[in-house]
Write an enzyme that holds these catalytic residues in place. Structure first.
Site: not given
Ligand code: CS2
Ligand code: MN
Length: 356
Positions: A207, A245, A272, A317-318, A331
């Site tokens: 990531h 991502c 992501h 993602d978020h 989340y």
């Molecule tokens: C995730 C990261 O919530 C987030 O931002 O994209 O925490 C991701 O899970 C970690 O960096 C991966 O190890």
């Molecule tokens: Mn991410």
């Protein structure tokens, strides 16, 4: 591609598997053993139990996010050997349970960094946000406090209380680790784990660092096209790949996201996809996924993934916090479900216009 949602496990997540199952087009989850610490072996029985729970709800485990890396591996202290051994055992257990994608990161001390977890937008939704000014005004230990205070009572991934209490010690341990050393330590780790990845066909998906630059003087290397290509070439095995991502690489406006995706053909094992809205180059917030709500062209991002034949798991993602939901910042269910539906819609349109 395979649309998924991240799920932290029934003990930790406000969202249930039953709810995830009802999001159209989502058949898999990305999950983890959230209560294991970096460096611990994941027991096969625990993985098996998690898998059964997910499957009983009519879903599958599409991959793990994350199996976190112990600091000894990133710093390169002699005890890394034991932690690498443990990591290999965990990968064996995952492989034996038929799990073939593992997301991880190689960020020193902090995982992702945001300065606000609930910035209010005009429509009343709240979002995660970042300003460089706020980081520059903070001491690292205060950063931990502000993240903890704003998290709706949830433990934020990467910001676990045990890490918060060791922050000063961690900074000292990283004192002699610069970007080159971090690259060397990553190479060392990857070379050791590639045989087990080959044996069980496990795709490792690093990531990116978020934001994609150094914070608090700590080195960060997974930040741009040049570095990510270097990382792939230094251990040139298809199992050594990336999590693309968009919201993390996209923090640096110099990163051309579709171009980066195209340069990573065959090595993106996980995606992501989210949007950011920039108010200035150093002030951004996590907008809705829709292109019109943020600064990225989401169609171009999905098109690039389609064009390179991406067939791995993908997740919104978020998301924003909307409709009164109380959940771990980023989340909640609602906005991520909207994100999944939107990304599925883009994909369908791209696919159909290509097949015409
Ligand atoms: C995730 C990261 O919530 C987030 O931002 O994209 O925490 C991701 O899970 C970690 O960096 C991966 O190890
Ligand atoms: Mn991410």
């Amino acid at each position: 591609m395979e649309m998924t949602l991240r799920w932290y496990g029934s003990q930790f997540d406000s969202v249930t598997l039953e709810q995830i199952r009802q999001v159209p087009g989502v058949h898999g989850v990305i999950t983890t053993l959230y209560d294991t610490k970096p460096g611990e072996v994941w027991e096969r029985a625990a993985i098996h139990e998690l898998k059964q729970e997910v499957e009983a709800a009519g879903l599958k485990i599409a991959g793990i996010e994350s199996v976190n890396i112990h600091d000894a591996i990133k710093i390169g202290t002699p005890d890394r050997e034991q932690y690498i051994e443990n990591y290999i055992t965990t990968l064996e257990h995952l492989g034996q349970e038929d799990i073939h994608m593992v997301c991880y990161n190689f960020m020193p001390v902090f995982d992702w960094t945001r300065t606000e977890l609930a910035r209010k937008r005009k429509d009343g939704s709240t979002v995660l946000a970042y300003t460089q000014e706020a980081v520059d005004a903070l001491k690292p230990e205060d950063m931990f406090d502000s993240i903890g205070a704003d998290s709706n009572g949830f433990v934020m991934p990467g910001w676990e209380p045990e890490r918060m209490s060791r922050i000063k010690e961690l900074f000292e341990l990283y004192q002699d680790v610069d970007a080159e050393k971090l690259f060397d330590n990553l190479k060392y780790f990857l070379e050791k784990i590639m045989p087990v990845c080959d044996k069980y066909d496990i795709n490792m998906a690093i990531h990116p660092d978020d934001p994609a630059w150094s914070v608090f003087g700590l080195p960060r290397i997974i930040i741009n096209k040049e570095n990510i290509l270097r990382m792939m070439h230094m251990v040139d095995n298809p199992h050594n790949g990336v999590t693309f991502c968009s919201g993390s690489y996209g923090t640096n406006l110099a990163n051309d996201l579709p171009d980066m995706i195209r340069s990573l053909q065959g090595r993106i094992h996980f995606a992501h996809v989210r949007n950011l809205k920039f108010n200035s180059p150093t002030d951004f917030e996590e907008s809705a996924h829709l292109s019109a709500d943020g600064s990225f062209d989401m169609y171009e991002i999905m098109k690039a993934l389609y064009d390179i034949g991406f067939d791995g798991p993908i997740r919104p993602d978020h998301g924003r916090m909307i409709w009164g939901e109380v959940a771990m910042p980023g989340y909640g269910l609602y906005d991520r479900a909207l994100g999944a539906a939107y990304l599925n819609g883009l994909w369908e349109a791209i696919e159909k216009s290509d097949l015409k």
